[in-house]
Design an enzyme around this catalytic site. Structure first.
Site, PDB file in Angstrom:
ATOM      1  N   HIS A   4       1.612  -0.820   1.931  1.00  0.00           N
ATOM      2  CA  HIS A   4       0.891  -0.128   2.999  1.00  0.00           C
ATOM      3  C   HIS A   4       1.549  -0.559   4.312  1.00  0.00           C
ATOM      4  O   HIS A   4       1.271  -1.657   4.818  1.00  0.00           O
ATOM      5  CB  HIS A   4      -0.588  -0.495   2.996  1.00  0.00           C
ATOM      6  CG  HIS A   4      -1.299  -0.119   1.729  1.00  0.00           C
ATOM      7  ND1 HIS A   4      -1.891   1.098   1.537  1.00  0.00           N
ATOM      8  CD2 HIS A   4      -1.488  -0.813   0.577  1.00  0.00           C
ATOM      9  CE1 HIS A   4      -2.443   1.147   0.319  1.00  0.00           C
ATOM     10  NE2 HIS A   4      -2.195  -0.007  -0.283  1.00  0.00           N
ATOM     11  N   THR A   5       2.431   0.270   4.848  1.00  0.00           N
ATOM     12  CA  THR A   5       3.170  -0.125   6.044  1.00  0.00           C
ATOM     13  C   THR A   5       2.270  -0.278   7.258  1.00  0.00           C
ATOM     14  O   THR A   5       2.623  -0.983   8.206  1.00  0.00           O
ATOM     15  CB  THR A   5       4.280   0.909   6.349  1.00  0.00           C
ATOM     16  OG1 THR A   5       3.689   2.198   6.475  1.00  0.00           O
ATOM     17  CG2 THR A   5       5.307   0.934   5.239  1.00  0.00           C
ATOM     18  N   CYS A   6       1.114   0.386   7.267  1.00  0.00           N
ATOM     19  CA  CYS A   6       0.190   0.229   8.397  1.00  0.00           C
ATOM     20  C   CYS A   6      -0.294  -1.212   8.520  1.00  0.00           C
ATOM     21  O   CYS A   6      -0.572  -1.693   9.614  1.00  0.00           O
ATOM     22  CB  CYS A   6      -1.019   1.146   8.232  1.00  0.00           C
ATOM     23  SG  CYS A   6      -0.619   2.889   8.271  1.00  0.00           S
ATOM     24  N   PHE A   7      -0.430  -1.881   7.377  1.00  0.00           N
ATOM     25  CA  PHE A   7      -0.970  -3.239   7.380  1.00  0.00           C
ATOM     26  C   PHE A   7       0.084  -4.294   7.067  1.00  0.00           C
ATOM     27  O   PHE A   7      -0.256  -5.469   6.902  1.00  0.00           O
ATOM     28  CB  PHE A   7      -2.106  -3.349   6.350  1.00  0.00           C
ATOM     29  CG  PHE A   7      -3.151  -2.286   6.468  1.00  0.00           C
ATOM     30  CD1 PHE A   7      -4.023  -2.269   7.545  1.00  0.00           C
ATOM     31  CD2 PHE A   7      -3.254  -1.284   5.525  1.00  0.00           C
ATOM     32  CE1 PHE A   7      -4.984  -1.285   7.659  1.00  0.00           C
ATOM     33  CE2 PHE A   7      -4.218  -0.302   5.620  1.00  0.00           C
ATOM     34  CZ  PHE A   7      -5.089  -0.297   6.705  1.00  0.00           C
ATOM     35  N   ASN A   8       1.357  -3.896   6.927  1.00  0.00           N
ATOM     36  CA  ASN A   8       2.413  -4.816   6.489  1.00  0.00           C
ATOM     37  C   ASN A   8       2.001  -5.491   5.173  1.00  0.00           C
ATOM     38  O   ASN A   8       2.123  -6.702   5.004  1.00  0.00           O
ATOM     39  CB  ASN A   8       2.705  -5.879   7.553  1.00  0.00           C
ATOM     40  CG  ASN A   8       3.308  -5.292   8.797  1.00  0.00           C
ATOM     41  OD1 ASN A   8       3.879  -4.209   8.767  1.00  0.00           O
ATOM     42  ND2 ASN A   8       3.186  -5.994   9.915  1.00  0.00           N
TER      43      ASN A   8
END
Length: 958
Positions: free
Chosen positions: A923-927
């Site tokens: 999830h790139t939004c949350f690293n």
């Protein structure tokens, strides 16, 4: 009492002197046994083995060459063959340079950094000038000040430097002579004195001698750990295949032959290296079994085939036989790593004429496979072919009704497999090549088979300088809408684009859609249209609506497009091949510009302004010259280190969000950056033009290779990278570029019904206090067009186009103006966004220790702790490129913030996924990296590597 003690004291002294004579001989034996020349391999032996000259040990012994200094002074050895003598002289010169460097470091109390400097390719005094301050600071720590002072004291002229080297070499020779004199002369005096003291200590303090550790008595009696007595046992046969966890044991013994219980304070050091790459190891000392107290068990995982060097040391002394040389062979072919060489997603061939493709068999760790003479390397390969929904499978020995002939052949010299296909009839086919039932990594591709006349026509199109090649077609769908009646149009194919036009009133051309000629533009072939009985096809570039066409010349259009594309990218679609082609074309483009030195004076305190002023009137030819940087008020000759420092500082001044020329959407200083339309008044459009030229300069220097290579230290947004290569932005870029907006708005609209929302094709802009500034229509008349479920993707794309592109139009145009002065846009367009980032920024420098110190773990089950241990073992063995891919997969960018992992916001998260055996997700939004459970470490590592290599291409992440 006094008369009684005097005789006893005299007897004690006489005994002491007598014992000292015998103990002197014992000490001499001890010193001789622990010297490098007897119990262990000598430095000369190790040096000969490193340079593959071990067969000449006897010749060196005959000539009395027993020290590294004497090796470095070699002129010639007549007994050696000419090629070995030349290699020996080169090795001796390199050794001399290293000894000079070590002597210089010793003079400035920096000798303890010698080995780590050598690992950074600082192997001679000349290399000191080239080491960047940033890398030196990270390496030397508190000694950086002393390093800086020592480097500034180095002479700036070559003659003075040569004189300094001569003085240092003289000091090296003298120090070696002094060491020899102490060893064989002074040691006798010390031995007699020590022996007497030990004897006296043993007489006067007998209780201390047996128990106390590291006493002189223990040293004399042999009760101490002797590296030369230690034995290493390897628990595998030579040669071994890669992929296994290798184990070897080290047994420790005292000088007197008794077992020695090993512990942490004994400074056991194990290093496993393969070339310049260091392999992570795990060492278990002793154990619960008392009989194994003197045993250390060492484990490491082998992924790369080749020669490994295993060094086992106690402190700075090698154990018996160390360093060891072990060889590992590649494993069996793995379909996920076995690839077509110079791959193309579309293959063009001619009916009746054989066409050859090349397969490179690789194992699961990407090693090139090797086969025994009795093996059949082609065994297990199959090829299936599909034509317009009619599947036909062709394997070796299959039915003759298959429309193509297939033959696999192995080339022993290149270790590659040749695949020859021959089609009997023209058409469009889809091929899949598999190994033992599993599809190859890039074994899925289309095949266009042309008739002889069509093949000649395509060759004529590609060779022609007339770029108005057009073919009549019928337009079936455009802008996501299917037409009730196909419209007559014309397809224009040129080396840069595919354009679909219609003619109003039969003579006024109107462009309907244009697709850039780049790897992201794909053709999807379909069966004949029932109404027109002509083949149909879909054109899709992944960022604008697909277009469906009908054309009798479909095969010629697609083949011409494919030939132009392969010509533009060098004939292959793999990143490494495209990168090599790009560098070659850049050098060719600037071949008339000489890379001679160009002096530049820069003010460090006004870095950006003075750099702009210095380059204000530079021509393209000047930008191609070799900048020789001098910071005003600072002394020193620029041998490359100052130039690299200038590049790094200017990149920071331009692309650091704190300087406001480039900013991120979020408040975090580590956010991905893109041009700032709301920049301060003193930052003008000319700054973006300069930034583009600087990036172009870095790419040009990298194309020259070697020490000239320059990386762009920046964390660009994906949407900005996309616009550099000419792609249209869309809403999927919000996930990585503006995660706050993605989570609060975009994701909600995608997952919910918008029919009841008062949502129109407009964007409202507010100031920091929340006051509405203006309302912008995203499409003409957008304030009156309501967003519906069937148009919400169109609305989000329009929003992305406005926020990520339209707002930055002037800034991006000036950046591209500067960049394209040095690098043509058609060369940049052969890469996708992730590949462009790797091209510009490289793989960076990643510290696993920094990674382990600054991350968050979500999950505490015993199973997940086991997966977590496997994760850190795998990461410790990652190459820098694999670390870059892991970061791209998890955070959306291969570059870390300037401060490293600690500045990632949110922190890098490792989370347990409630699945078993699936690929890891992110999830790139949350690293956030989500790791499922697996049965074995091998399965886990394979899945992780596959996820980060596949998931970073396009938008494969969650």
């Amino acid at each position: 009492m006094a008369s009684f003690h005097r005789p006893m004291l005299l007897v004690g002294i006489l005994l002491c002197l007598a014992c000292s004579l015998s103990l002197t001989k014992l000490l001499l034996c001890v010193f001789a046994e622990g010297s490098p020349g007897t119990g262990d391999k000598s430095e000369v032996d190790i040096w000969l083995e490193e340079n593959e000259l071990r067969q000449y040990k006897s010749i060196f012994k005959e000539h009395g060459i027993s020290t590294l200094v004497s090796c470095a002074q070699l002129d010639e050895l007549p007994e050696l063959p000419a090629h070995d003598e030349e290699r020996l002289q080169r090795a001796a010169q390199l050794l001399q340079q290293r000894l000079i460097l070590r002597q210089w470091l010793g003079q400035h109390s920096l000798q303890h950094h010698y080995q780590r400097l050598v690992q950074l390719d600082v192997a001679a005094l000349d290399d000191v000038y080239w080491l960047e301050d940033s890398r030196a600071r990270a390496l030397l720590g508190k000694d950086f000040v002393a390093w800086t002072a020592a480097r500034q004291a180095l002479p700036t002229s070559k003659d003075d430097l040569s004189q300094l080297k001569a003085e240092l070499w003289s000091a090296v020779v003298k120090s070696t002579q002094h060491e020899d004199a102490w060893t064989w002369g002074g040691m006798l005096v010390v031995s007699v004195s020590v022996a007497g003291l030990v004897t006296l200590a043993a007489m006067t303090q007998p209780a201390l001698a047996p128990e106390a550790k590291h006493t002189l008595l223990q040293y004399v009696t042999g009760k101490y750990l002797l590296p030369g007595n230690c034995k290493v046992n390897f628990e595998w046969d030579e040669p071994q295949v890669v992929g296994e966890t290798m184990t070897f044991t080290v047994k420790f013994y005292q000088r007197n032959g008794q077992p020695y219980p090993i512990c942490d304070t004994d400074n056991l050091f194990v290093e496993v290296t393969e070339g310049a790459r260091r392999v992570a190891t795990i060492a278990e000392l002793g154990g619960t079994d008392p009989s194994a107290a003197n045993v250390a068990v060492v484990k490491f995982t082998v992924r790369h085939a080749g020669q490994y060097r295993i060094s086992v040391l106690i402190g700075s002394c090698h154990v018996q036989g160390s360093p060891f040389i072990k060889h590992f062979l590649p494993g069996p072919p793995d379909p996920n790593k076995t690839v077509f060489v110079r791959h193309s997603s579309t293959v063009v061939c001619t009916a009746g004429i054989p066409h050859s493709l090349t397969i490179e068999p690789r194992d699961e760790f990407n090693n090139l496979c090797q086969f025994k003479p009795e093996d059949d390397p082609t065994q297990g390969y199959t090829m299936s072919v599909t034509q317009c929904y009619l599947a036909v499978v062709r394997q070796i020995g299959c039915l003759d009704s298959v429309p193509c002939g297939v033959a696999f052949d192995y080339d022993q010299s290149s270790h590659r497999i040749s695949l020859q296909v021959r089609f009997s009839s023209e058409g469009c086919y889809h091929a899949t090549v598999s190994y033992r039932g599993v599809e190859l990594h890039n074994g899925d591709f289309d095949i266009i088979v042309l008739s002889g006349s069509d093949a000649a026509l395509v060759q004529k199109n590609v060779a022609s300088k007339n770029h108005n090649i057009c073919y009549e077609a019928r337009l079936v769908s455009v802008q996501g809408e299917r037409l009730t009646k196909p419209k007559k149009v014309f397809c224009y194919v040129s080396p840069k684009q595919l354009t679909v036009k219609e003619f109003l009133l039969k003579f006024i051309p109107k462009r309907l859609v244009t697709f850039r000629l780049c790897p992201s533009t794909k053709f999807h072939f379909q069966s004949n249209n029932n109404q027109y009985n002509q083949p149909s096809f879909i054109v899709d570039d992944g960022c604008q609506p697909k277009v469906e066409l009908i054309a009798k010349d479909r095969n010629v259009i697609a083949a011409t497009f494919t030939h132009f594309l392969l010509k533009n990218i060098g004939g292959s679609e793999t990143f490494k091949d495209k990168q090599d082609f790009f560098y070659h074309e850049v050098r060719k483009y600037h071949q008339k510009h000489y890379h001679e030195k160009l002096p530049m004076k820069i003010q460090r305190e006004k870095l950006l302004e003075s750099s702009l002023k210095a380059t204000k009137n530079f021509s393209v030819s000047d930008w191609c010259r070799n900048f020789e940087i001098t910071f005003q008020g600072e002394q020193g000759l620029d041998w490359g280190g100052v130039r690299r420092e200038w590049f790094e500082l200017v990149c920071s001044a331009l692309f650091d969000a704190r300087n406001s020329l480039f900013v991120g959407f979020s408040e975090s200083q580590q956010a991905l950056v893109h041009p700032n339309p709301h920049r301060p008044p003193h930052l003008k459009l000319k700054h973006y033009e300069f930034a583009g030229r600087l990036v172009g300069k870095c790419l040009y220097e990298s194309a020259l290779g070697g020490s000239y290579r320059q990386l762009v230290r920046a964390r660009f947004t994906r949407s900005f990278l996309a616009q550099i290569i000419g792609l249209r932005v869309h809403y999927k870029y919000f996930e990585q570029d503006d995660p706050d907006l993605y989570l609060s708005k975009v994701k909600y609209i995608l997952e919910h019904d918008v029919e009841d929302m008062e949502l129109y094709f407009v964007e409202e802009e507010y100031d920091r206090s929340g006051q509405l500034l203006k309302v912008v229509e995203l499409v003409p008349g957008g304030s009156k067009i309501r967003v519906r479920n069937n148009t919400k993707h169109q609305y989000l794309d329009a929003l992305a186009q406005y926020r990520l592109a339209t707002c930055l139009k002037d800034e991006i145009e000036h950046f591209l103006k500067g960049l394209n002065e040095l690098i043509p846009d058609n060369l940049l367009s052969i890469f996708d966004e992730n590949e462009l980032e790797l091209l510009l920024c490289g793989t960076g420098e990643y510290s696993v220790a920094d990674f382990r110190a600054h991350h968050v773990v979500n999950g505490g089950s015993p199973e997940f702790r086991r997966i977590l241990d496997w994760f850190w073992t795998a990461v410790a063995n990652f190459t820098q490129e694999e670390m870059a891919r892991l970061l791209q997969f998890t955070t959306g960018c291969s570059q870390l913030p300037p401060g490293g992992f600690v500045e990632l916001s949110p922190r890098f998260q490792i989370t347990a996924a409630p699945t078993f055996g699936n690929l890891p997700t992110a999830h790139t939004c949350f690293n956030q990296l989500c790791l499922p459970d697996y049965e074995s470490y091998e399965q886990f590592e394979k899945a992780l590597l596959l996820a980060i290599s596949e998931g970073t291409e396009g938008f494969g992440m969650i």
